[in-house]
Scaffold this active site. Sequence first.
Site, PDB file in Angstrom:
ATOM      1  N   ASP A 188      86.457 -27.787  25.266  1.00 24.17           N
ATOM      2  CA  ASP A 188      87.421 -28.637  25.453  1.00 24.17           C
ATOM      3  C   ASP A 188      87.278 -29.443  26.493  1.00 24.17           C
ATOM      4  OD1 ASP A 188      88.433 -27.207  23.009  1.00 24.17           O
ATOM      5  OD2 ASP A 188      89.773 -25.913  23.261  1.00 24.17           O
TER       6      ASP A 188
ATOM      7  N   GLU B  99      90.981 -33.838  14.793  1.00 22.63           N
ATOM      8  CA  GLU B  99      91.147 -33.296  15.972  1.00 22.63           C
ATOM      9  C   GLU B  99      90.999 -33.937  17.560  1.00 22.63           C
ATOM     10  OE1 GLU B  99      91.013 -29.028  15.889  1.00 22.63           O
ATOM     11  OE2 GLU B  99      89.005 -29.100  16.684  1.00 22.63           O
TER      12      GLU B  99
ATOM     13  N   ASN C 114      83.792 -25.882  15.588  1.00 25.85           N
ATOM     14  CA  ASN C 114      84.306 -27.622  16.186  1.00 25.85           C
ATOM     15  C   ASN C 114      83.805 -28.370  16.951  1.00 25.85           C
ATOM     16  OD1 ASN C 114      85.132 -25.523  17.990  1.00 25.85           O
ATOM     17  ND2 ASN C 114      87.068 -25.898  18.284  1.00 25.85           N
TER      18      ASN C 114
ATOM     19  N   GLU D 208      79.761 -19.883  44.766  1.00 24.10           N
ATOM     20  CA  GLU D 208      79.974 -19.558  44.007  1.00 24.10           C
ATOM     21  C   GLU D 208      79.942 -20.613  43.818  1.00 24.10           C
ATOM     22  OE1 GLU D 208      84.650 -20.016  45.623  1.00 24.10           O
ATOM     23  OE2 GLU D 208      82.305 -19.025  45.969  1.00 24.10           O
TER      24      GLU D 208
ATOM     25  N   ASN E 247      90.221 -20.355  45.302  1.00 20.54           N
ATOM     26  CA  ASN E 247      88.519 -19.728  45.795  1.00 20.54           C
ATOM     27  C   ASN E 247      88.157 -18.398  45.430  1.00 20.54           C
ATOM     28  OD1 ASN E 247      86.931 -19.964  47.538  1.00 20.54           O
ATOM     29  ND2 ASN E 247      87.798 -18.492  49.005  1.00 20.54           N
ATOM     30  N   LEU E 248      86.968 -18.503  45.225  1.00 21.66           N
ATOM     31  CA  LEU E 248      86.416 -17.847  44.425  1.00 21.66           C
ATOM     32  C   LEU E 248      85.526 -17.044  45.479  1.00 21.66           C
ATOM     33  CD1 LEU E 248      86.091 -18.402  40.355  1.00 21.66           C
ATOM     34  CD2 LEU E 248      88.228 -17.840  41.655  1.00 21.66           C
TER      35      LEU E 248
ATOM     36  N   ASP F  40      81.263 -14.450  49.961  1.00 27.03           N
ATOM     37  CA  ASP F  40      82.846 -16.197  49.602  1.00 27.03           C
ATOM     38  C   ASP F  40      81.827 -17.491  50.479  1.00 27.03           C
ATOM     39  OD1 ASP F  40      84.225 -17.613  49.875  1.00 27.03           O
ATOM     40  OD2 ASP F  40      85.186 -16.258  51.723  1.00 27.03           O
TER      41      ASP F  40
END
Length: 892
Positions: A222, A427, A496, A575, A603-604, A702
């Site tokens: 979606d 939808e 869908n 990432e 932050n990942l 990081d």
Amino acid sequence: MAAVIGVSALVASSATAVGQAAFAAPVTAPMAATAEIEAVPGNLLPDGRFAGSLTGWTTARGGELALTTDAASGSHALAVTKRQNTQSGPFADVSGKLEVGATYRMSGKLKYTEGEATQRFNFTFCPTNFNGCADYGRAFPKGQWESFSQEFTAEAKHADANWFFIETPWGSNALQDFAVDEISLIKIADAPEQPAFQALEDVQTKPIGDHNPLVGHKFGADPHHLVYNGRLYIYSTDDTQQYEANTKDANGLPTQSNGYGAITRLNVMSTSDMVNWVDHGAVPIAREGGAAPWARNSWAPAAIEKDGNVYLYFCDSGTGTAVVVGGSPLGPWEDPLGKKIIPDTVDRDYIASGGFPAGMWLFDPEVFIDDKDGQAYLYFGGNSQIGTAPNVQGPQNPKSTRVVKLKDDMVTLDGDPVEIDGPGMFEASSMFKRDGKYYYSYSSNFQVKEEAGKYPKTGAIAYMMTDDPMDLTASKYAGEAFLNQSTFFGAGNGGNNHSDMFTYKGETYFTYHTQTRGAAWAAAFGSPGATQGYRSVHIDKLEFNADGTIKPVKGTREGVEQVEAFNPYRTFEAETLAWQLGITTVETEAASVEFPEHKGSGNLVVSSIDDGDFTGISGVDFGAGAKTVSARVKPLTEGSSVQVRLDQPDGPVVATLPVEGAIGEWTTVQADVEGADGKHDVFFVFAGAEGVEAGVDLMEVDNWAFTGSQDSGPGEQEFAAELSSDQVAAGGSVTVTASGVEADEVEIGIESAYRKLATAKVEDGELSATVVIPTDIEAGAHEIVLRANGVELKRLPLTVTAAAAPGDGDPGDGDPGDGGAGDGGASTGGSGAGGSSTAGSTAGGSGGALATTGADGSGSALAAAIGALLLAAGSGLWMLRRRRSVVSEHSA
């Protein structure tokens, strides 16, 4: 089906039908002159020639079977009469007869003589509980025998099927008699040998070179866009959360369909170049720990920015629509109402009078602000059949979606919702504006009867064109923008449909979901098509015909082109992914260096790193060459390293980072780079020490950073650019200042559709130039673009308001610090590309007012003015190591 019906009972019931009602002629003994066609070798179904027998063919829920002499060939066909529902056609047992991965051909002939001029009939495989069926079919003309043939590769749902049957579409009112003949199902190819995988993480879910799905390491559905500070964000429903909650086999393949009930988070990722995506993790929305803890679920996000705030709308399952508000695309988030906008704030009289009929889903929000007058609208709703007898509105025109105005606070309704009559509505409302036309799109249902120009195909993205965002009657229907995903991606990629249309950096895009990650998993483990409904986000180009109608979008794995090169000379998130293998991403408490505007959220770090895993970035431009590479890492095993490779995961190694430091502690490591110049795809390939066991986590990462060969050290001579004001009236002026510029001159332009405004001289790495905003610029969000030597340096957000009316004063009047031109400020004459003017001088004599292509600004007394301006409030400040940012130029 309420209960499983035994095969023996069905066979017994079908036997009583033999010799009863006939389709077109009474059953008679075969005439000697009638020649039967040969039996089909290898037919997996009971004899479909019906040569005097219907043995093996049964009915499940009413209806009668009999032989008829009105046959397509031979002596008899099978007649189906007295049908009571759309599960009363002829059934045959196929339990255990289909093999996953093998290819089959299903053939037959069908005739009907009553009802519509054309009628769709499906040839369907289903388990005994009728959950997870596979339908094939087409529309047949009335009154004549017509052939049907379909080849398919068996998926898990075929192998799990107990029944093959022939019927009109589920839930339809088409219960006429019909006859079938020459029915066969044969295997035409064995399942191919599959590679042996040890784990799902070994599966390349996004092949190198492809740009769809956007990320290969997690699910999302979606999708909805947000442009914030010139960067594109995509929000999506977090299908990964449901996958984690559901059952899986020993390999990790899902054995339970999606379901959506466990989803309480919304994914966020962003890009500036359309192909390298930064994973920002998820926004916790519903239940404990979420921004709206009273909500049960969070599905189908819709996001928009207004006055610096981000409004993130979501649906709480099918029961309503709500909103949370953030100070950035990643929050921090607040719940402004503590309840749903829809229906909890809707007028009670409207609800009591049937404004939301029985069965209407109050979900799938879309938010839209009209750039014409700033009016905001909320769209929502869905279902293919709503209301109660005798006023049930069926799948052709269910009228199950609504639009309502929002007040300036974006959380209060301004009036009652207005009905939308989207033909074939199901939808997924979406609103998009182009060239003064409004495009309302939605997903069509799976029961609608297609009619060219009036009703869409099933499971497609249909759209309407209108001159008024609230005038959405059926007459505004314009066609299909995008067919069901299975059209493009094959087995396991149907279901869908949900999409969003948007413009970014001068191009128009279409984002949607399909099940390519799950399909890659299933194919790798020998069960193609067993995706179980877990979805992934894609983006493809959206193009238009001369009359404004949409050219049908083609779903691709290639995706869209990269719109600007990736600049490596900065600290950027690990990432950031064009491709990956094996890794996952997890949250960290450390704030992002690259995205301070996220205010510490989102932050990942890259995690679950094993030997041989990698991440890849597309289109990195090293210019004259890189000198060093560094990374912020957390070592988890001794002796690990990161190889920096060019073009492929096994390409040439240009640097090796030793991951040294205390185990479990964050540290920064650095290495020299040799041979990285020009443009390349770059891969960070992770390696364990010799003898490290498979599956052992090596490290977390990081961020990355490169320095250029001409740098003497990180952080020296930083580039900075800003505007004197972030808002100006059309016809007014704004001053651009910058320092740390390496070029001799800088082109300054304004973009929604790019227009060059001026060329400014640079002295000692610094510039200051006042530019006039053309009077014909449309009010709304724009960006001032700085370029040098064909290279984009920076985009600075600028809101343009409407020009002042005659007699209201010169919009350029005022103090330069307030964004005006000052005494002797903006030049007069033509503005925009191709115009001509004479540049005057700004107050203090530094630079000039530059309104047209070719005008220059220069001056010697800049340093004091720049120093003050860099501290001004509201600046669009941007800092970067002293290194030319090499990116592709937008077309002027």
